[in-house]
Every structure is written in C-alpha cells, then in structure tokens.
Design an enzyme around this catalytic site. Structure first.
Site, PDB file in Angstrom:
ATOM      1  N   LYS A 182      38.046  36.588  36.872  1.00 58.12           N
ATOM      2  CA  LYS A 182      39.048  37.648  36.866  1.00 58.12           C
ATOM      3  C   LYS A 182      39.166  38.239  35.466  1.00 58.12           C
ATOM      4  O   LYS A 182      39.142  37.511  34.456  1.00 58.12           O
ATOM      5  CB  LYS A 182      40.391  37.088  37.329  1.00 58.12           C
ATOM      6  CG  LYS A 182      41.472  38.133  37.540  1.00 58.12           C
ATOM      7  CD  LYS A 182      42.730  37.497  38.122  1.00 58.12           C
ATOM      8  CE  LYS A 182      43.833  38.502  38.389  1.00 58.12           C
ATOM      9  NZ  LYS A 182      45.032  37.886  38.983  1.00 58.12           N
ATOM     10  N   SER A 187      46.555  39.779  43.141  1.00 57.67           N
ATOM     11  CA  SER A 187      45.851  40.674  42.239  1.00 57.67           C
ATOM     12  C   SER A 187      44.423  40.254  41.929  1.00 57.67           C
ATOM     13  O   SER A 187      43.670  40.982  41.298  1.00 57.67           O
ATOM     14  CB  SER A 187      46.634  40.766  40.929  1.00 57.67           C
ATOM     15  OG  SER A 187      46.700  39.488  40.281  1.00 57.67           O
ATOM     16  N   SER A 199      48.635  35.412  43.754  1.00 59.25           N
ATOM     17  CA  SER A 199      47.498  36.291  43.476  1.00 59.25           C
ATOM     18  C   SER A 199      46.128  35.647  43.637  1.00 59.25           C
ATOM     19  O   SER A 199      45.112  36.343  43.569  1.00 59.25           O
ATOM     20  CB  SER A 199      47.617  36.877  42.059  1.00 59.25           C
ATOM     21  OG  SER A 199      48.704  37.771  41.998  1.00 59.25           O
TER      22      SER A 199
END
Length: 434
Positions: free
Chosen positions: A32, A107, A131
């Site tokens: 990420k 996310s 997330s």
C-alpha cells in the site's frame, strides 16, 4: 489485468534476500502506498505527496525482504487512507477484478485488487477502521487486521495513530498468516509495539500459519445481533451459511449482544478525524510535499498549498476533526467519543469471557458500483459499521470469503481477544476449508 484495474500507483521492485529460506522466499508482495519504501515514491494516493521519495523503508518492508519476499510495486489507495472504495485517490479509482464496474473497497483497495487479480502473491495494507478487511471482503480474498501493537507502524504515514495497523492480504488464510509471522514483533523504532514474550498465548511457537488447520471442534462463536441488523439480506444469508459450516465442524454458536457497537461508527469518525487533522498539519508546503507557487505571505501560501494538495474527502475530514477538537466542542464530541470507545472495549472484554471469537458480516453490503457512494459520504461512513469496533477496541480481526451473492464476494469477519490471532486464523481456515 493490474493495469486495467489501476491497482498500482508505482511499479518498481525491491528485491528480497536471495539466500533467504522461509515461507516468503520468492514471494511477490504489493505494498500500500502509505508504507515507506526507500528510494521509491510513496504518495498516499495524494497530490500532496505525488513526488515524495522516502529516505528509509518501513520496518515491515525490511522484514519482508529479509525473509526473501520481493516488493513489486506500491498500490493505489484512498487518499491518506480516507475512504471505503479507493475512489478518492488522486491517481484515479481502482476497479474490482471480480466486477470492473464495482469498487474494490478501501482504503487498501489496490492491495486487495492486486492479489485478487494475480498481480502479487500477497500484499500489505493498513487498517484504520476496516481498510484491510473491507477490500478483502469486496475482492474475495483474506485480510487480517492485527492486534494494535503486534506489528510495527514505523514507516507508516499516519492517518489516525491510535487506530491503525498494518496487515496482510492474501489469497488464503495460511498465506496471510505466513506474512503476519514475518512482520509481527517488537520494534525499537515503534514504542507502540509489544514484547510478546510475557503475554501468554500471544506468540505461538509454531507461528500463526501453523494455526490454519481448520480445527474448530469445541470453539465457541459469538454472533452479535447488532452486527447483522440492517445488513443486506443476501449478505446475511451467505454469512449465516458460513457460520453453519463452522457448526458442522464442531464449533458452538451463541447469540450475544454488543450494545455499544451501535455508536461505534460515530465514535470512530470523531476520533479518526480529530487525529487526522493533527497528523496532516505537517503538510504545509515547507518541509516536504507539494508547495504552492503563491507569491503571498506564509498564511496565503500555506492555504494555497493545502487547497491544491488535498482532495475533497481529506479536506472534509480535516475540517470536521479540527471542529471536534476546537474550544467549546472538545468535551461535547471528542471526549464523548473516547467514552464510547471505552464502552466498546468493555463490551468485547465481557463477550470474550464466554466466547472464543465474534462472527459477523465483514461488510453489511455488497460492493458498491463505481461512483455510487461519492456523492453520499454518510452512506460510505455507515458501511464501516461492522469493522470499526475492532479498531476502537484494538482487537485482531480477519475477513475470510464466506461465499458469493449474485456473483459478488461476501466476507465473514471473525474478531478475537487481544493477541488472539492464532484463534481467528484457526476459525477462518475452517471457513475456507468447508
């Protein structure tokens, strides 16, 4: 496929230790884009950091490469982790590999999408209010949110420090647990990590991956009515079938009540936005990140920099968080949110006196269509109702595929007591094996 779904912001490699022998030797990892990687830009999905290149790598990156894993790129994400769909990214939305007209969740949507599309063996995400688990559920893969303090946050660009944890995403429970084995543990760079040697059962000798044996005989599973009420009927039916499969393997289920979770979303967003308003104050155009070309004074330049660098959702959360912390409103909102957080923690502690894990749908809805929630932020916030309680209580949780509804993935969430990762891995592996 990864390019078609916009899973990556940057595709550059960090080679793993070629001599390493272990569970991650030769594995590929997508990371990420809010986890620092030395020499490779780390954008947080924002124009503010579009050209930022960290001078060091996060502890989790060093641990992965030391174990032989190779990083293959930085994945797309909601800007600064603020979103549930990976549509608030400055680099465009990520699409769900299962149905490219739908979102992958967020996310950490780019990480989950990369694994689901086969662009990486495993991935790292960060979980502030769901997330990791949300995109795992929407993309039909496995995601683990560890106990707060199990995994180092050193090198994670902060959104809400007291809530977020780095966690693995993988195609199977065993693979996700193998990543957790590598990244977990005390870190002198991060004062929030715990030395697990003095915590009974916190660090199984054989490792978390060894717990993925599907043995749930005698395990007690708590089913909270509050986390099923209001969920899509198709989701509820799919999750209930998965729980029934656990019962068929010898687990016992009992209905429990967690009355505090009805206030978890409200408490979570007040706390998260308050912490975000403080953390993001550092992006001022002076030290690093985007800088406005404004010729005005410092105040004008500061305002222009943040106007240009932040997207609409980030601005919204900064404003709301600053308001909640402002004079006259701190006691009215922030303190009450912290009281609600303590209530959530107490409810779970009481539940774990009687049950081993708590089961619920990961997400109460099926994956949104692209663009569906952007004009209705409240709807997006409410979708986090089932995932935020684990972050407020600092507990471990896993999302494992429960099945499909109308051809779309549905996730089962299992929450365990503090440092109970071994238990949730075991239970999730039983769901996977049914």
């Amino acid at each position: 496929m990864a390019a078609d779904i916009n899973a990556f912001v940057t595709e550059e490699r960090i080679e793993g230790d070629a001599d390493a022998a272990g569970p991650l030797a030769d594995a590929t990892v997508a990371v990420k884009d809010n986890i620092s990687t030395e020499g490779i830009r780390t954008t947080c999905g924002s124009e503010m950091l579009a050209d930022y290149v960290p001078p060091y790598s996060a502890t989790v990156i060093d641990r992965l490469t030391d174990a032989g894993a190779t990083v293959v790129g930085k994945t797309n994400m909601d800007e600064f982790g603020m979103g549930t769909t990976t549509e608030t990214s400055a680099f465009g939305p990520t699409r769900n590999p299962v149905d490219t007209d739908r979102v992958p969740g967020g996310s950490s949507g780019g990480s989950a999408a990369a694994v689901a599309a086969g662009a990486a063996d495993v991935a790292l995400g960060s979980d502030t209010g769901g997330s990791v688990r949300c995109p795992a559920a929407f993309c039909g893969v496995v995601g683990i949110k560890p106990t707060y303090g199990l995994v180092s946050r050193y090198g994670l660009i902060a959104y809400a420090n007291s809530l977020e944890q780095i966690g693995p995403i993988a195609g199977t429970v065993e693979e996700a647990a193998a990543v957790l084995d590598v990244i977990a543990g005390d870190d002198p760079h991060d004062g929030t990590t715990r030395d697990l040697s003095g915590i009974e059962g916190a660090a199984p000798e054989a490792g978390y991956a060894a717990a993925a044996d599907g043995d749930v005989d005698g395990m007690t599973i708590g089913v909270p009515t509050e986390l099923f009420d209001g969920a899509d009927e198709r989701v509820v039916e799919t999750v209930e079938d998965a729980i029934a499969a656990l019962e068929a393997r010898g687990a016992e289920t009992t209905e429990i009540s967690l009355p505090s979770v009805e206030h978890a979303v409200q408490a979570y967003y007040v706390i998260a936005m308050a912490e975000a308003s403080s953390n993001l104050a550092r992006f001022d155009g002076v030290r690093y990140g985007h800088r406005s070309d404004s010729d005005g004074n410092w105040n004008e330049s500061f305002a222009e920099t943040r106007e240009e660098g932040f997207g609409a959702e980030v601005k919204r959360r900064i404003l709301l968080g600053t308001y909640a912390l402002s004079a006259g409103y701190h006691d009215k909102y922030y303190e009450k949110a912290q009281d609600a957080r303590a209530w959530v923690r107490q409810d779970f502690e009481a539940a774990f006196d009687d049950v081993d894990v708590v089961a619920s749908p990961t997400m109460p809805v099926l994956p949104f269509e692209l663009g569906e929630s952007l004009d209705d932020p409240l709807r997006m916030y409410l979708a986090d109702a089932n995932t935020t309680p684990a972050n407020l209580a600092n507990l471990p949780a896993i999302s494992v595929p429960a099945g499909e509804a109308d051809g779309l993935p549905v996730g089962l969430q299992l929450v365990g007591p503090k440092f109970g990762e071994e238990t949730i891995v075991r239970a999730a592996s039983a769901v996977e094996d049914r």
